[in-house]
Design an enzyme around this catalytic site. Structure first.
Site, PDB file in Angstrom:
ATOM      1  N   ALA A   7     -11.561   2.129   1.946  1.00 26.91           N
ATOM      2  CA  ALA A   7     -12.924   1.663   2.211  1.00 26.91           C
ATOM      3  C   ALA A   7     -12.943   0.599   3.317  1.00 26.91           C
ATOM      4  O   ALA A   7     -13.860   0.569   4.142  1.00 26.91           O
ATOM      5  CB  ALA A   7     -13.520   1.094   0.924  1.00 26.91           C
ATOM      6  N   LYS A  28      -1.247  10.998  -6.655  1.00 25.41           N
ATOM      7  CA  LYS A  28      -0.607  10.270  -5.544  1.00 25.41           C
ATOM      8  C   LYS A  28      -0.541   8.764  -5.828  1.00 25.41           C
ATOM      9  O   LYS A  28       0.316   8.062  -5.278  1.00 25.41           O
ATOM     10  CB  LYS A  28      -1.302  10.574  -4.209  1.00 25.41           C
ATOM     11  CG  LYS A  28      -2.786  10.220  -4.091  1.00 25.41           C
ATOM     12  CD  LYS A  28      -3.070   8.801  -3.723  1.00 25.41           C
ATOM     13  CE  LYS A  28      -4.551   8.477  -3.771  1.00 25.41           C
ATOM     14  NZ  LYS A  28      -4.890   7.062  -3.586  1.00 25.41           N
ATOM     15  N   SER A  78      -8.617   7.486   2.728  1.00 23.32           N
ATOM     16  CA  SER A  78      -9.872   6.825   3.110  1.00 23.32           C
ATOM     17  C   SER A  78      -9.996   5.445   2.472  1.00 23.32           C
ATOM     18  O   SER A  78     -10.749   5.254   1.519  1.00 23.32           O
ATOM     19  CB  SER A  78     -11.057   7.695   2.667  1.00 23.32           C
ATOM     20  OG  SER A  78     -10.895   8.066   1.310  1.00 23.32           O
ATOM     21  N   GLY A  99      -9.142  12.206  -0.214  1.00 20.57           N
ATOM     22  CA  GLY A  99      -8.399  12.162   1.047  1.00 20.57           C
ATOM     23  C   GLY A  99      -8.099  10.733   1.459  1.00 20.57           C
ATOM     24  O   GLY A  99      -8.513   9.777   0.799  1.00 20.57           O
ATOM     25  N   ARG A 102      -4.323  -0.857  -3.223  1.00 22.79           N
ATOM     26  CA  ARG A 102      -4.118  -1.664  -4.432  1.00 22.79           C
ATOM     27  C   ARG A 102      -2.917  -1.155  -5.210  1.00 22.79           C
ATOM     28  O   ARG A 102      -2.191  -1.911  -5.819  1.00 22.79           O
ATOM     29  CB  ARG A 102      -5.348  -1.645  -5.344  1.00 22.79           C
ATOM     30  CG  ARG A 102      -6.541  -2.463  -4.879  1.00 22.79           C
ATOM     31  CD  ARG A 102      -7.433  -1.763  -3.900  1.00 22.79           C
ATOM     32  NE  ARG A 102      -7.838  -0.438  -4.268  1.00 22.79           N
ATOM     33  CZ  ARG A 102      -9.000  -0.124  -4.839  1.00 22.79           C
ATOM     34  NH1 ARG A 102      -9.857  -1.064  -5.121  1.00 22.79           N
ATOM     35  NH2 ARG A 102      -9.319   1.126  -5.091  1.00 22.79           N
ATOM     36  N   ASN A 103      -2.720   0.175  -5.186  1.00 22.11           N
ATOM     37  CA  ASN A 103      -1.575   0.736  -5.916  1.00 22.11           C
ATOM     38  C   ASN A 103      -0.262   0.286  -5.283  1.00 22.11           C
ATOM     39  O   ASN A 103       0.663  -0.122  -5.976  1.00 22.11           O
ATOM     40  CB  ASN A 103      -1.678   2.266  -5.941  1.00 22.11           C
ATOM     41  CG  ASN A 103      -2.764   2.722  -6.896  1.00 22.11           C
ATOM     42  OD1 ASN A 103      -2.592   2.658  -8.111  1.00 22.11           O
ATOM     43  ND2 ASN A 103      -3.904   3.149  -6.350  1.00 22.11           N
TER      44      ASN A 103
HETATM   45  N1  LIG Z   1     -11.416   1.572  -2.474  1.00 23.43           N
HETATM   46  C1  LIG Z   1     -11.093   2.685  -1.802  1.00 23.43           C
HETATM   47  O1  LIG Z   1     -10.746   2.631  -0.612  1.00 23.43           O
HETATM   48  C2  LIG Z   1     -11.173   4.011  -2.481  1.00 23.43           C
HETATM   49  C3  LIG Z   1     -11.098   5.147  -1.664  1.00 23.43           C
HETATM   50  C4  LIG Z   1     -11.201   6.394  -2.267  1.00 23.43           C
HETATM   51  C5  LIG Z   1     -11.337   6.494  -3.644  1.00 23.43           C
HETATM   52  N2  LIG Z   1     -11.392   5.368  -4.405  1.00 23.43           N
HETATM   53  C6  LIG Z   1     -11.522   5.547  -5.843  1.00 23.43           C
HETATM   54  O2  LIG Z   1     -12.796   5.062  -6.247  1.00 23.43           O
HETATM   55  C7  LIG Z   1     -12.740   4.613  -7.612  1.00 23.43           C
HETATM   56  C8  LIG Z   1     -13.318   3.206  -7.692  1.00 23.43           C
HETATM   57  O3  LIG Z   1     -12.507   2.402  -6.863  1.00 23.43           O
HETATM   58  P1  LIG Z   1     -13.058   1.106  -6.130  1.00 23.43           P
HETATM   59  O4  LIG Z   1     -12.179   0.884  -4.958  1.00 23.43           O
HETATM   60  O5  LIG Z   1     -14.524   1.173  -5.902  1.00 23.43           O
HETATM   61  O6  LIG Z   1     -12.707   0.045  -7.250  1.00 23.43           O
HETATM   62  P2  LIG Z   1     -13.144  -1.486  -7.340  1.00 23.43           P
HETATM   63  O7  LIG Z   1     -12.310  -2.077  -8.406  1.00 23.43           O
HETATM   64  O8  LIG Z   1     -13.107  -2.072  -5.970  1.00 23.43           O
HETATM   65  O9  LIG Z   1     -14.672  -1.413  -7.769  1.00 23.43           O
HETATM   66  C9  LIG Z   1     -15.016  -0.786  -8.947  1.00 23.43           C
HETATM   67  C10 LIG Z   1     -16.509  -0.989  -9.222  1.00 23.43           C
HETATM   68  O10 LIG Z   1     -16.773  -0.423 -10.512  1.00 23.43           O
HETATM   69  C11 LIG Z   1     -17.364  -1.410 -11.333  1.00 23.43           C
HETATM   70  N3  LIG Z   1     -16.941  -1.212 -12.715  1.00 23.43           N
HETATM   71  C12 LIG Z   1     -15.775  -1.584 -13.285  1.00 23.43           C
HETATM   72  N4  LIG Z   1     -15.791  -1.259 -14.614  1.00 23.43           N
HETATM   73  C13 LIG Z   1     -16.993  -0.674 -14.850  1.00 23.43           C
HETATM   74  C14 LIG Z   1     -17.620  -0.152 -16.003  1.00 23.43           C
HETATM   75  N5  LIG Z   1     -16.999  -0.164 -17.174  1.00 23.43           N
HETATM   76  N6  LIG Z   1     -18.856   0.357 -15.887  1.00 23.43           N
HETATM   77  C15 LIG Z   1     -19.478   0.362 -14.697  1.00 23.43           C
HETATM   78  N7  LIG Z   1     -18.951  -0.115 -13.573  1.00 23.43           N
HETATM   79  C16 LIG Z   1     -17.721  -0.644 -13.640  1.00 23.43           C
HETATM   80  C17 LIG Z   1     -16.902  -2.737 -10.770  1.00 23.43           C
HETATM   81  O11 LIG Z   1     -17.799  -3.765 -11.123  1.00 23.43           O
HETATM   82  C18 LIG Z   1     -16.894  -2.446  -9.273  1.00 23.43           C
HETATM   83  O12 LIG Z   1     -18.192  -2.592  -8.740  1.00 23.43           O
HETATM   84  C19 LIG Z   1     -11.263   4.690  -8.013  1.00 23.43           C
HETATM   85  O13 LIG Z   1     -11.043   5.859  -8.755  1.00 23.43           O
HETATM   86  C20 LIG Z   1     -10.531   4.752  -6.678  1.00 23.43           C
HETATM   87  O14 LIG Z   1      -9.302   5.441  -6.794  1.00 23.43           O
HETATM   88  C21 LIG Z   1     -11.328   4.131  -3.850  1.00 23.43           C
HETATM   89  O1  LIG Z   2      -6.391   1.117  -2.824  1.00 21.35           O
HETATM   90  P1  LIG Z   2      -5.907   2.313  -3.609  1.00 21.35           P
HETATM   91  O2  LIG Z   2      -4.426   2.283  -3.813  1.00 21.35           O
HETATM   92  O3  LIG Z   2      -6.689   2.509  -4.873  1.00 21.35           O
HETATM   93  O4  LIG Z   2      -6.182   3.607  -2.691  1.00 21.35           O
HETATM   94  C1  LIG Z   2      -7.477   3.849  -2.237  1.00 21.35           C
HETATM   95  C2  LIG Z   2      -7.676   5.286  -1.766  1.00 21.35           C
HETATM   96  O5  LIG Z   2      -7.317   6.196  -2.779  1.00 21.35           O
HETATM   97  C3  LIG Z   2      -6.988   5.609  -0.468  1.00 21.35           C
HETATM   98  O6  LIG Z   2      -7.378   6.894  -0.026  1.00 21.35           O
END
Ligand SMILES: NC(=O)c1ccc[n+]([C@@H]2O[C@H](COP(=O)([O-])OP(=O)(O)OC[C@H]3O[C@@H](n4cnc5c(N)ncnc54)[C@H](O)[C@@H]3O)[C@@H](O)[C@H]2O)c1
Ligand SMILES: O=P(O)(O)OC[C@H](O)CO
Length: 328
Positions: free
Chosen positions: A123, A174, A121, A119, A238-239
């Protein structure tokens, strides 16, 4: 942060000793969430056993590319009474598998045992306690209810859904449209173009989702339109940011180097290109983005190709259902 705010003791697993020390000693995670103050209830460790052993719930949020290896590392600490939740938005590109499939294969547990949290969100806003709504989905109602109870609080409202497939697909696809929306903004194509991308993007996400077995209504929910809007319009995304830089003419490699964080839409575009062929469903926007990202097509040429497609009826949202069939 939400779990810690709800009074739970949280142990994060991270690969970097320095990052773990910063979280433990300064309650900060400056590279990934600059400026945020973390709760002292959040501790970090580089030792997977310390993080996971004996936990009542495990939240997995590795990038999709790392999911299998991360789950493999936690496998020996897994017990069937642990609530397994993931919040990763993407596919395993080599196998085109969803994250819940990858997790269940590695843990050798039923897919129904797993919960997905998805959803709108970002961070950056959740950690500031901005009002946020998400959905938790699982084939197992009790598991979804348990996840809802864990996360729900005054600023983080959690809905449940049984359509785990639809929620996972919506959250992954998305990101492709958000990349496209960023690209459109980078090209200065204006608000009409972005609204068109979001609307027709949702149509193609719904079309492939339904063909894969999802409930069409899921795509009108938080994981669908909700996350599409936030990811395609927010500068936190980021996207969106990566798309915008590409639209301004930067090279993919330079864009990724400058981001330093995961841009899931890139890998997901590749997965969608093959998924659409596998299911025989047209995903014109994902298809054009695939050519821009991986075959050097100019973003302007991609837009021209989208605008120049054969005339269509708007009601062809799904492969089989025209409006008349839908109502018969
Ligand atoms: N950031 C957001 O707001 C958000 C919100 C919802 C969902 N997500 C989803 O969460 C997932 C992670 O996103 P994020 O924002 O935390 O990304 P990020 O790039 O900010 O952080 C990723 C983390 O994973 C670690 N990592 C990278 N490669 C790795 C590996 N091979 N093994 C273990 N750890 C590894 C990195 O060191 C880092 O701590 C994605 O699928 C993203 O779509 C992110
Ligand atoms: O920063 P993005 O583009 O990976 O998006 C983060 C989350 O998916 C938003 O809900």
């Amino acid at each position: 942060s939400v779990l810690a705010a709800n009074g739970l003791e949280v142990t994060m697993w991270t690969r970097g000793e320095e990052q773990a020390a910063e979280i433990n000693n300064q309650h900060r995670n400056s590279r990934f969430l600059p400026g945020a103050e973390l709760s002292p209830r959040i501790q970090a460790t580089t030792n997977m056993g310390e993080a996971v052993q004996g936990a009542s719930a495990v939240l997995i949020v590795a990038p999709s590319s790392a999911m299998r290896s991360v789950v493999n590392q936690l496998k020996s600490y897994y017990t069937p009474d642990m609530l397994i939740i993931h919040a990763t938005k993407g596919f395993e590109t080599e196998s085109l598998k969803r994250m819940s499939t990858v997790i269940s294969e590695e843990l050798e547990c039923e897919e129904g045992h797993i919960v997905v949290l998805s959803g709108p969100s970002h961070a950056e806003e959740v950690v500031k306690r901005c009002p946020t709504t998400v959905v938790v989905a699982s084939l197992d109602k009790a598991a979804a209810d348990a996840a809802q109870a864990l996360f729900m609080n005054a600023y983080f409202r959690v809905y449940t859904n049984r359509d785990m497939l639809g929620v996972e697909l919506a959250g992954a696809f998305k990101n492709i449209i958000a990349l496209g929306a960023g690209m459109s903004d980078g090209l200065d194509f204006g608000d009409n173009a972005k609204a068109a991308l979001l609307t027709r993007g949702l149509a193609e996400i719904t079309r492939i989702g339904v063909e894969m077995g999802a409930n069409p209504l899921t795509f009108s929910g938080l994981a669908g339109i909700g996350d599409l809007v936030v990811t395609a319009t927010s500068q936190h995304s980021r996207n969106w940011r990566a798309g915008s830089m590409l639209g301004q003419g930067q090279k993919l490699e330079d864009v990724l180097n400058s981001m330093g964080m995961v841009v899931e839409g890139i890998r997901t575009t590749k997965a969608a290109y093959f998924i659409s062929q596998k299911y025989g469903v047209q995903m014109p926007i994902a298809d054009q983005l695939y050519h821009v990202l991986f075959q050097d097509r100019e973003p302007r040429d991609a837009v021209e190709a989208l605008m120049g497609r054969d005339p269509k009826t708007e009601m062809e949202v799904m492969k089989l259902e025209t409006w008349e069939q839908w109502h018969s």
